[in-house]
Design a protein around this motif. Structure first.
Motif, PDB file in Angstrom:
ATOM      1  N   UNK A 169       5.249  -8.610 -16.775  1.00  0.00           N
ATOM      2  CA  UNK A 169       6.085  -7.646 -16.057  1.00  0.00           C
ATOM      3  C   UNK A 169       7.358  -8.324 -15.555  1.00  0.00           C
ATOM      4  N   UNK A 170       7.207  -9.550 -15.034  1.00  0.00           N
ATOM      5  CA  UNK A 170       8.386 -10.291 -14.568  1.00  0.00           C
ATOM      6  C   UNK A 170       9.371 -10.560 -15.691  1.00  0.00           C
ATOM      7  N   UNK A 171       8.869 -10.913 -16.870  1.00  0.00           N
ATOM      8  CA  UNK A 171       9.749 -11.158 -18.029  1.00  0.00           C
ATOM      9  C   UNK A 171      10.446  -9.872 -18.448  1.00  0.00           C
ATOM     10  N   UNK A 172       9.716  -8.754 -18.438  1.00  0.00           N
ATOM     11  CA  UNK A 172      10.321  -7.473 -18.812  1.00  0.00           C
ATOM     12  C   UNK A 172      11.418  -7.074 -17.829  1.00  0.00           C
ATOM     13  N   UNK A 173      11.168  -7.267 -16.541  1.00  0.00           N
ATOM     14  CA  UNK A 173      12.171  -6.934 -15.524  1.00  0.00           C
ATOM     15  C   UNK A 173      13.381  -7.855 -15.659  1.00  0.00           C
ATOM     16  N   UNK A 174      13.127  -9.137 -15.875  1.00  0.00           N
ATOM     17  CA  UNK A 174      14.228 -10.096 -16.059  1.00  0.00           C
ATOM     18  C   UNK A 174      15.059  -9.732 -17.282  1.00  0.00           C
ATOM     19  N   UNK A 175      14.389  -9.360 -18.376  1.00  0.00           N
ATOM     20  CA  UNK A 175      15.106  -8.962 -19.596  1.00  0.00           C
ATOM     21  C   UNK A 175      15.957  -7.727 -19.340  1.00  0.00           C
ATOM     22  N   UNK A 176      15.440  -6.802 -18.552  1.00  0.00           N
ATOM     23  CA  UNK A 176      16.187  -5.580 -18.252  1.00  0.00           C
ATOM     24  C   UNK A 176      17.431  -5.884 -17.419  1.00  0.00           C
ATOM     25  N   UNK A 177      17.291  -6.768 -16.446  1.00  0.00           N
ATOM     26  CA  UNK A 177      18.429  -7.126 -15.588  1.00  0.00           C
ATOM     27  C   UNK A 177      19.499  -7.866 -16.403  1.00  0.00           C
ATOM     28  N   UNK A 178      19.072  -8.852 -17.177  1.00  0.00           N
ATOM     29  CA  UNK A 178      20.024  -9.623 -17.981  1.00  0.00           C
ATOM     30  C   UNK A 178      20.648  -8.742 -19.060  1.00  0.00           C
ATOM     31  N   UNK A 179      19.833  -7.909 -19.692  1.00  0.00           N
ATOM     32  CA  UNK A 179      20.355  -7.026 -20.726  1.00  0.00           C
ATOM     33  C   UNK A 179      21.401  -6.069 -20.200  1.00  0.00           C
ATOM     34  N   UNK A 180      21.139  -5.484 -19.033  1.00  0.00           N
ATOM     35  CA  UNK A 180      22.107  -4.575 -18.450  1.00  0.00           C
ATOM     36  C   UNK A 180      23.387  -5.309 -18.059  1.00  0.00           C
ATOM     37  N   UNK A 181      23.245  -6.522 -17.509  1.00  0.00           N
ATOM     38  CA  UNK A 181      24.430  -7.300 -17.110  1.00  0.00           C
ATOM     39  C   UNK A 181      25.295  -7.639 -18.324  1.00  0.00           C
TER      40      UNK A 181
END
Length: 291
Positions: free
Chosen positions: A266-278
């Motif tokens: 879940x942490x990796x998915x959230x991190x990917x979402x934050x970085x992807x959006x940025x």
């Protein structure tokens, strides 16, 4: 001196990222409809291909891995084990690939009008999810009629949790690679490599126990393997569909420290979402010029 009230106007390109998708729900529905309608346009079989391709893939894996390599002797009800994992990986591969090429494939719209660019990868992901539903329907029907599967609240919760984890992870890396792919078309080749790795880095053609045994002296490697959101989602599908259909002595159970593995995924998915959006927000300023 006349003062012009500009409060009703918006500065082009200064949006709120993914939050703007909810404001443009009508456009999102149009893009999803366009994606699904064009997929099998001028095709004789149409939507039937959504059933044919996963069925052929399943038969190839079952004959080679199950029969030739003998996995059916090691895993009870191996066809159900195999198919309940394949559908998750297929969802990831199809949605990830569609999201990556979504901006480039809609370059005419991107160059002519302004709208939240996030609409394109999200519409591609939703479209892939719609085409995933027939596979899920086949899995449900086969597991019920052939293996006597009876859905429970726990299994339904596992399926929903797995899909939420996979789709969140896809959205993050889909935003990232769709933005990178506009300027560097090499990104599509990297995505193909990732999709190939995804097929073999999750326990669908083997079991997590095999990985656990060979990593006895390097347990951190097993923990890294289990931190993969796709691996966690596959195991959740196995526990939702396969484990209830086999005897208690043949069940694999959850891997050790599964709670921590889920938290890591879940942490990796959230991190990917934050970085992807940025990365997407930083890159979208030049989409029109790069296309």
């Amino acid at each position: 001196m006349t003062t012009l009230d500009t409060s009703a106007f918006e500065t082009p390109g200064r949006g709120r990222g993914l939050l703007d998708v909810f404001r443009y729900r009508y456009l999102l529905r149009l893009l999803i409809g366009k994606t699904t309608s064009l997929r099998y346009r001028n095709s004789a079989l149409g939507w039937f291909w959504s059933y044919v391709r996963p069925t052929v893939q399943f038969l190839v894996y079952y004959l080679i891995v199950g029969q030739v390599m003998g996995m059916h002797r090691n895993v009870e009800s191996f066809p159900l084990y195999l198919f309940s994992g394949i559908v998750v990986v297929n969802l990831f591969n199809e949605a990830f690939g569609a999201a990556t090429g979504s901006i480039v494939s809609n370059k005419a719209l991107v160059r002519k009008i302004y709208l939240p660019r996030e609409l394109f990868p999200i519409a591609a992901i939703v479209g892939a999810f719609i085409h995933f539903l027939p596979q899920l329907a086949i899995l449900l029907v086969v597991s019920t009629l052939v293996f006597g599967y009876i859905p429970s609240i726990a299994s339904i919760g596992l399926v929903i949790g797995a899909l939420a984890l996979v789709l969140g992870f896809i959205m993050g890396i889909g935003l990232f690679f769709s933005a990178i792919n506009v300027r560097y078309r090499d990104a599509s080749n990297v995505v193909e490599i990732i999709r190939t790795i995804a097929t073999w880095s999750s326990p669908i053609l083997y079991t997590w126990i095999m990985v656990y045994d060979i990593t006895e002296n390097v347990r951190w490697l097993f923990n890294l393997y289990m931190a993969n959101p796709i691996t966690v989602a596959v195991e959740m599908f196995h526990h939702a569909f396969w484990e209830p259909a086999v005897s208690a002595t043949d069940r694999h159970g959850w891997p050790p420290d599964m709670v921590w593995h889920v938290a890591s995924a879940v942490g990796i998915a959230v991190f990917a979402l934050i970085v992807g959006q940025y990365v997407f927000r930083r890159s979208e300023r030049t989409f029109a010029q790069d296309l």
